[in-house]
Design a protein around this motif. Structure first.
Motif, PDB file in Angstrom:
ATOM      1  N   ASP A  13       2.239   5.857   1.525  1.00  0.00           N
ATOM      2  CA  ASP A  13       3.282   6.059   0.516  1.00  0.00           C
ATOM      3  C   ASP A  13       2.748   5.797  -0.882  1.00  0.00           C
ATOM      4  O   ASP A  13       1.538   5.815  -1.131  1.00  0.00           O
ATOM      5  N   GLU A  14       3.666   5.524  -1.817  1.00  0.00           N
ATOM      6  CA  GLU A  14       3.301   5.379  -3.221  1.00  0.00           C
ATOM      7  C   GLU A  14       2.427   4.154  -3.496  1.00  0.00           C
ATOM      8  O   GLU A  14       1.877   4.009  -4.598  1.00  0.00           O
TER       9      GLU A  14
ATOM     10  N   ASP B  48       1.733  11.555  -1.470  1.00  0.00           N
ATOM     11  CA  ASP B  48       1.230  10.329  -2.118  1.00  0.00           C
ATOM     12  C   ASP B  48      -0.170   9.983  -1.640  1.00  0.00           C
ATOM     13  O   ASP B  48      -1.049   9.644  -2.440  1.00  0.00           O
TER      14      ASP B  48
END
Length: 245
Positions: A64-65, A105
């Protein structure tokens, strides 16, 4: 040649260490379990002392981010420690087409890793591989229930992990490429078809439903994750790999 393999206890790392040792090199695996933390820098100075080459096979714990921060921090610590240790070659494993999928991401994070390495002080090589055959089951699990696996038609060109490791080891003992070496499996499949082949080899009673909105690979446009003309194609076919499991 002394080679520090960071992430040397994982799927690819352990195979790279074995391959390098078989070639007569001093390959030393490093990981959190051996006291090396690339995020904090703990243990890196000792791990890289005396190394001619660093092979970085670490991975972000999430897709993810948070992934860009992992690679930003880890590459900063690795390059600093490598420069202090007078390392002559820095090798990173990345993904074919990684810079063509900014929607993801994790792919943006891996692109950032490549950019940091290329701008750094140590001669480098980047090995980009297509999706590992060993990960197809995990990819299917992201969008599966007890009866159905939903998969997009994204073209995938799977490669066996051993052949990825062999290529990384070969690059590591050569001269720095100052660029990218692409490797891929010999066949391209739509991901939904690959899922059906995998279930049939199970045997697995679930069915695959084509869904171009399902899972991470739904964000991929066209055939950017498949090899182009400059890639080296590994010999193992997916059906043969399945049969040998």
């Amino acid at each position: 040649m002394r080679i520090a393999v960071i992430g040397g206890t994982g799927l690819i790392g352990s195979k790279v260490v074995t391959k390098l040792k078989a070639g007569g090199h001093e390959a030393v695996p490093h990981a959190k379990s051996t006291g090396v933390d690339v995020v904090t820098g703990e243990g890196l100075e000792k791990a890289l002392t005396g190394a001619d080459v660093v092979v970085d096979l670490t991975n972000s714990p999430t897709f993810d981010e948070a992934a860009p921060d992992f690679f930003r921090q880890s590459m900063g610590h690795l390059l600093d420690a490598g420069q202090k240790a007078a390392v002559r070659h820095f090798v990173v494993l990345s993904i074919v087409g990684v810079d063509q999928v900014p929607e993801l991401d994790y792919y943006r994070a891996k692109t950032l890793q490549e950019e940091i390495l290329a701008a750094g002080p140590i001669p480098y090589s980047i090995v980009r591989a297509t999706q590992f055959m060993e990960f197809i089951g995990s990819v299917m699990s992201w969008t599966a229930d007890s009866d159905t696996v939903r998969l997009p038609t994204t073209p995938i060109q799977p490669i066996a992990a051993q052949e990825v490791a062999d290529s990384v080891a070969e690059v590591a003992v050569g001269a720095p490429l100052l660029g990218i070496h692409n490797i891929a499996g010999p066949e391209v499949f739509p991901l939904d078809e690959l899922g059906r082949i995998t279930l049939a080899a199970g045997p697995d009673s679930r069915t695959v439903t084509t869904d171009d909105t399902a899972g991470m690979f739904a964000a991929v446009h066209g055939d950017v994750l498949t090899a182009k003309d400059d890639a080296t194609l590994a010999p193992t076919r997916y059906a043969d790999w399945l049969a040998a499991r």
